[in-house]
Scaffold this motif. Structure first.
Motif, mmCIF file in Angstrom:
data_model
loop_
_atom_site.group_PDB
_atom_site.id
_atom_site.type_symbol
_atom_site.label_atom_id
_atom_site.label_comp_id
_atom_site.label_asym_id
_atom_site.label_seq_id
_atom_site.Cartn_x
_atom_site.Cartn_y
_atom_site.Cartn_z
ATOM 1 N N ASN A 70 17.981 27.243 -2.789
ATOM 2 C CA ASN A 70 17.931 27.241 -4.322
ATOM 3 C C ASN A 70 16.586 27.956 -5.062
ATOM 4 O O ASN A 70 16.881 28.629 -6.079
ATOM 5 C CB ASN A 70 17.869 25.796 -4.886
ATOM 6 C CG ASN A 70 19.055 25.048 -4.622
ATOM 7 O OD1 ASN A 70 20.398 25.943 -4.549
ATOM 8 N ND2 ASN A 70 19.210 23.753 -4.489
ATOM 9 N N ASP A 106 17.558 31.585 -5.019
ATOM 10 C CA ASP A 106 18.659 31.572 -6.217
ATOM 11 C C ASP A 106 17.890 31.740 -7.321
ATOM 12 O O ASP A 106 18.290 32.667 -8.414
ATOM 13 C CB ASP A 106 19.818 30.640 -6.131
ATOM 14 C CG ASP A 106 20.477 30.886 -4.810
ATOM 15 O OD1 ASP A 106 20.501 31.775 -4.373
ATOM 16 O OD2 ASP A 106 21.407 29.662 -4.644
ATOM 17 N N ARG A 143 17.804 34.929 -10.061
ATOM 18 C CA ARG A 143 18.416 34.593 -11.467
ATOM 19 C C ARG A 143 17.412 35.013 -12.503
ATOM 20 O O ARG A 143 17.657 35.738 -13.459
ATOM 21 C CB ARG A 143 18.874 33.024 -11.657
ATOM 22 C CG ARG A 143 20.400 33.121 -11.363
ATOM 23 C CD ARG A 143 20.826 32.036 -11.845
ATOM 24 N NE ARG A 143 20.305 30.535 -11.361
ATOM 25 C CZ ARG A 143 20.815 30.124 -10.277
ATOM 26 N NH1 ARG A 143 21.575 30.464 -9.434
ATOM 27 N NH2 ARG A 143 19.984 29.035 -9.648
#
Length: 107
Positions: free
Chosen positions: A3, A6, A10
């Motif tokens: 995560n 990610d 992002r």
């Protein structure tokens, strides 16, 4: 990919956020006002982008009176550097295999 990867991808996927992060990397600690003049977007938009960068661990804020100063946290890029290094080794191996195959085909 975790995560944290990610979240970093992002956060840096947006060109305005990348520009803000790059400005902090090259220009050192800066206020929202200074970042706004460079970003060519509104101050509220810069503040929102900074919040995303902060949540991803890419920037840190420091309050001094009524001003908030932001600085880049380069260590936060370590997971991305590790990932790109891993991918580079992977693809280097694939290209080496392809080169070997092409050499065998030429014989």
């Amino acid at each position: 990919m975790t995560n944290s990867h990610d979240e970093l991808f992002r956060a840096l996927a947006d060109p305005t956020r990348r520009a803000i992060f790059e400005q902090l990397c090259t220009g050192g600690e800066q206020t929202v006002g200074v970042l706004t003049t460079h970003a060519q977007v509104s101050q509220p938009a810069v503040s929102k982008h900074l919040a995303v960068l902060k949540q991803a661990g890419l920037v840190r804020d420091r309050h001094a009176g009524r001003q908030t100063h932001y600085s880049a946290q380069l260590k936060a890029l370590t997971p991305l550097l590790d990932w790109t290094s891993q991918m580079s080794r992977f693809w280097d191996g694939k290209f080496d295999d392809l080169d070997d195959l092409l050499k065998r085909m030429d014989q």
